[in-house]
Design an enzyme around this catalytic site. Sequence first.
Site, PDB file in Angstrom:
ATOM      1  N   ARG A  15       0.831  -1.198   0.000  1.00  0.00           N
ATOM      2  CA  ARG A  15       0.000   0.000   0.000  1.00  0.00           C
ATOM      3  C   ARG A  15       0.875   1.261   0.000  1.00  0.00           C
ATOM      4  NH1 ARG A  15      -3.569  -1.481   5.178  1.00  0.00           N
ATOM      5  NH2 ARG A  15      -1.579  -2.454   5.719  1.00  0.00           N
ATOM      6  N   LYS A  75       1.634   1.992   7.311  1.00  0.00           N
ATOM      7  CA  LYS A  75       2.015   1.204   8.479  1.00  0.00           C
ATOM      8  C   LYS A  75       2.882   2.019   9.432  1.00  0.00           C
ATOM      9  CE  LYS A  75       1.030  -2.301   9.353  1.00  0.00           C
ATOM     10  NZ  LYS A  75      -0.190  -2.654  10.131  1.00  0.00           N
ATOM     11  N   TYR A  94      -1.034   4.617  10.673  1.00  0.00           N
ATOM     12  CA  TYR A  94      -1.371   3.636  11.697  1.00  0.00           C
ATOM     13  C   TYR A  94      -0.167   3.463  12.618  1.00  0.00           C
ATOM     14  CZ  TYR A  94      -5.486   2.106   9.042  1.00  0.00           C
ATOM     15  OH  TYR A  94      -6.695   2.050   8.392  1.00  0.00           O
ATOM     16  N   HIS A  96      -0.644   1.611  16.269  1.00  0.00           N
ATOM     17  CA  HIS A  96      -0.849   0.402  17.077  1.00  0.00           C
ATOM     18  C   HIS A  96       0.235   0.293  18.153  1.00  0.00           C
ATOM     19  CE1 HIS A  96      -3.972  -0.913  14.303  1.00  0.00           C
ATOM     20  NE2 HIS A  96      -3.132  -0.775  13.297  1.00  0.00           N
ATOM     21  N   GLU A 118      -5.848   4.738  13.790  1.00  0.00           N
ATOM     22  CA  GLU A 118      -6.736   3.784  14.450  1.00  0.00           C
ATOM     23  C   GLU A 118      -7.452   4.336  15.673  1.00  0.00           C
ATOM     24  OE1 GLU A 118      -2.738   2.981  16.437  1.00  0.00           O
ATOM     25  OE2 GLU A 118      -3.446   3.453  14.412  1.00  0.00           O
ATOM     26  N   ASP A 270      -2.486  -6.780  15.016  1.00  0.00           N
ATOM     27  CA  ASP A 270      -1.842  -5.472  15.123  1.00  0.00           C
ATOM     28  C   ASP A 270      -1.913  -4.918  16.541  1.00  0.00           C
ATOM     29  OD1 ASP A 270      -0.706  -4.887  12.654  1.00  0.00           O
ATOM     30  OD2 ASP A 270      -2.585  -4.218  11.797  1.00  0.00           O
TER      31      ASP A 270
END
Length: 372
Positions: A15, A75, A94, A96, A118, A270
Amino acid sequence: MKIGCPTEIKPQEFRVGLTPNAAQEATAHGHDVIVQKGAGDGAGFTDADYEAAGASIIDTAEEIFATADMIVKVKEPQASERKMLREGQVLFTYLHLAPDPEQTRDLLASGCTAIAYETVTDRNGGLPLLAPMSEVAGRLAPQSGSWALQKANGGSGVLMGGVPGVRPANVAVIGGGVVGAAAARVAVGMGANVTVLDRSLPRLSYLDDVFLGTLTTQYSDKAAIEELLPRMDMIVGAVLIPGAAAPKLVTRDQLSMMKPGSVLVDVAIDQGGCFETSKATTHQDPIYEVDGIVHYCVANMPGAVARTSTQALGNATMPFMLALADKGWKKACADDPHLMNGLNVHAGQLTYRAVGEALGIDTVSPEKVVNG
């Protein structure tokens, strides 16, 4: 503002953080957009597409990180990327953080301002930047699990939909949110016998209405899970506590209750995973076996369908990205409490309580950081 989009370097991550459409919108707002050479290749976007959108193509990630005011990714930044972050720079991606103390320490040390997709919320209590990837991961989960069920891959050799005269696979989906509903939709479509477990009775009622009796709903507790384990061919873990570590819903001891060759698909990996025996895997090496049970725990499942995922994520993140660029992160967060909920790190301070509780780190409120 100068907005930078580096190439994703996490293994098997195809991505890209900015679509050409998002780049075009940003340049139309008067911002400079710089994209690393080849960043969009995995999602089917060429450098020429970005140049046509008004972006500049930059050869190296080092130059992107050195010159951009805001870094937009998919990511969490990898170790080499975290070393390039700097004080005053905005990171929008993101994160996490709850199961990742090393990343958290590095982000705090960098002095950057990190806003996590998120944990951005909406007025309905949803997670609008997580939802599109949850939809993708949920729809992929039964597909990936059915592959893992094949005997050649270590599974029990059960076909999801069965055939006339032979029963279909029994599939349990733990968690009836966005991931769980998407997983249930595909599993039902593949012909499996599906049970969805959740602790929200209104959500179970909603799913019962939507699926018109094509699946079974069940209240989720320890006894219910243990009753289902011996009968299930596949269990999809789809439980989310926003920003926090996922609860462990199936222990290692409970694996002995399952049939050999059964499959666990952990979409919560994740956030640390919702099975005690879960550990993150990659698309290149997606499965492993513990006590005869096959585990599929790929940490970036949507990366497998990078084109669809990038477009879906870009549609969701674009308005927030533009607000951050147009107003600056502090005013954008002050104007939008839902965006402020995405603030996880600022200038060496942790600003998300659930992460602090998970990692034992003191936090300050995002309101104090934004309005102080």
